[in-house]
Design a protein around this motif. Sequence first.
Motif, mmCIF file in Angstrom:
data_model
loop_
_atom_site.group_PDB
_atom_site.id
_atom_site.type_symbol
_atom_site.label_atom_id
_atom_site.label_comp_id
_atom_site.label_asym_id
_atom_site.label_seq_id
_atom_site.Cartn_x
_atom_site.Cartn_y
_atom_site.Cartn_z
ATOM 1 N N GLN A 38 13.853 1.714 3.309
ATOM 2 C CA GLN A 38 12.415 0.877 3.178
ATOM 3 C C GLN A 38 12.319 0.916 4.678
ATOM 4 N N TRP A 54 0.765 -1.057 -0.099
ATOM 5 C CA TRP A 54 -0.114 -0.150 0.369
ATOM 6 C C TRP A 54 0.883 1.212 -0.043
ATOM 7 N N THR A 55 2.236 0.966 0.415
ATOM 8 C CA THR A 55 3.073 2.485 0.725
ATOM 9 C C THR A 55 3.102 3.165 -1.305
ATOM 10 N N ARG A 62 -2.566 4.461 2.599
ATOM 11 C CA ARG A 62 -3.627 2.634 3.235
ATOM 12 C C ARG A 62 -4.690 2.593 3.464
ATOM 13 N N VAL A 68 1.660 6.472 -1.457
ATOM 14 C CA VAL A 68 2.192 7.441 -1.389
ATOM 15 C C VAL A 68 1.600 7.969 -2.615
ATOM 16 N N SER A 104 9.476 3.604 5.941
ATOM 17 C CA SER A 104 8.232 2.649 6.718
ATOM 18 C C SER A 104 7.376 1.733 5.549
ATOM 19 N N THR A 105 8.753 1.480 4.503
ATOM 20 C CA THR A 105 7.948 0.729 3.210
ATOM 21 C C THR A 105 8.542 -0.918 3.558
ATOM 22 N N TYR A 155 5.250 3.548 9.904
ATOM 23 C CA TYR A 155 4.735 4.923 8.953
ATOM 24 C C TYR A 155 4.630 6.688 9.674
ATOM 25 N N TYR A 171 -0.211 9.287 4.650
ATOM 26 C CA TYR A 171 0.712 7.764 4.218
ATOM 27 C C TYR A 171 -1.315 7.170 4.715
#
Length: 471
Positions: free
Chosen positions: A384, A301-302, A469, A305, A388-389, A396, A465
């Motif tokens: 990463q 999901w990142t 999400r 962004v 926060s990926t 995050y 973020y």
Amino acid sequence: ATHLVWFRNDLRVNDNLALAAACRSSEVRVIGIFLATPQQWRQHDMAPRQAEFIWQHVQGLRAALAERGIELLVREVGDFNDCAQFLKNFCEQQQVEALFYNYQYELNERQRDAAVEKALGREVVCQGFDDSVLLPPASVITGNQEMYKVFTPFSKAFIKRLHEGLPECVSAPKARGASLWEIPPLHEFDYPRQPIDESLFPIGEPQAINQLRQFCRQSAADYEQRRDFPAVDGTSRLSAYLAIGVLSPRQCLHRLLKEHPQVLDGGSGSVWLNELIWREFYRHLLVAYPKLCRHQPFISWTDKVVWRQDEAQFIAWQQGKTGFPIVDAAMRQLNTTGWMLNRLRMVAASFLVKDLLCDWRRGERYFMSQLVDGDLAANNGGWQWAASTGTDAAPYFRIFNPTTQGERFDAQGEFIRQWLPELVAVPDKYIHTPWLWAEKQQLELDYPRPIVEHKQARIATLAAYEAARKS
Ligand code: FAD
């Protein structure tokens, strides 16, 4: 019979599994080859400093092998696709019976090796070795036979495996006859090279071993207390050697055990061992999740962004002109030396992603283009983590405050003043907020005001973020 050793990221004679295996029989002729692949290096954004480090160590390796009666040929091809045909012809000409090489775990490298093995067919027996790791990828797995996604249980399982049996070092090969020939000068690679500060990274395998010894003897015990402070020389600075294989992680482990026998039981030196295990963690992850080599985030999901595309801000970050002294000092150290302390890599990466909301892949590429220790697994893992990926990354919503990070880890601004001479006159109290001092003194500093307001940037990033999400 002829044995060929194909050197890649293992530019050493000591504890080199492929080289040792090729030399096991004293009957055979052993030759080595190194293939420069400048087009591939360009695609991989290799730093000209790392090209220099490789070039120097290929020369050293050639001399060390020549002393042992082994010739190392150095040739240049374009990219990885050219390796298979080249080696096929080479093996035919030289009547090579067996090829020995140490695995690389990145996707392009693995595809290259598969193509080489296919091209050589049954004519040449190929043997690969898990040499650049303490334990082979896929050998430290959960009860469900999966790669760990979280570091701490991986590390526990890893240490348990080490307790069961240590990977042993192999000796450098013995001389096979007299050291034969005059070594011709090494041709330039078709790739830019940039000088390296040899007081920071002495050139040579013996020098690397020496640095490892000194670190284990003098500094590993205090590593935990000192490692986060950039004004202190508290870490090993061995990353550049490990990245191109001038040192092996087995040499690091055994040297550490020699000086700190309780290291596997959490005794002195174990925090440094933990860093070596982070290195393994990221390498094992590359093999379990090849998408990490394809510029994809671990957490899907990142990728949704919406990054901000502010070119001027990106350039300010690259050049160390963001107005946040700790970030700027770190970036200038990177630009000048090709190296940065782990703590500052986290701070600088976090700033780019979480304060400037810039796509982490741009930062990852820029680091690669500057680092003397550039390593896909560790660099991608680090980015990463900061963005926060990744797996087991900073969540995050945890966002470093660059000013507080500076205050904590460079309280008196010693490191900052070293890299930002324009702040030399700023008193300690204001070294992390020089614009406040300049305002008070009604002075013009030759240093930018902060290019973003941290509190607002933080809110915008959290929102970006959150939106990704939920979508
Ligand atoms: P020490 O602290 O003495 O550690 C010993 C060795 O352990 C290092 O030489 C390195 O091989 C390994 N190691 C230490 N920390 C890590 C870590 N977090 N992840 C993986 N391995 C580690 N390291 C690289 O080698 N190449 C890179 O391209 C790289 N890029 C990074 C990018 C970011 C954004 C971050 C946060 C970290 C990155 N690291 C990278 C990891 C780490 O910062 C460096 O390995 C370390 O700073 C090197 O200095 P040292 O040799 O003195 O390390």
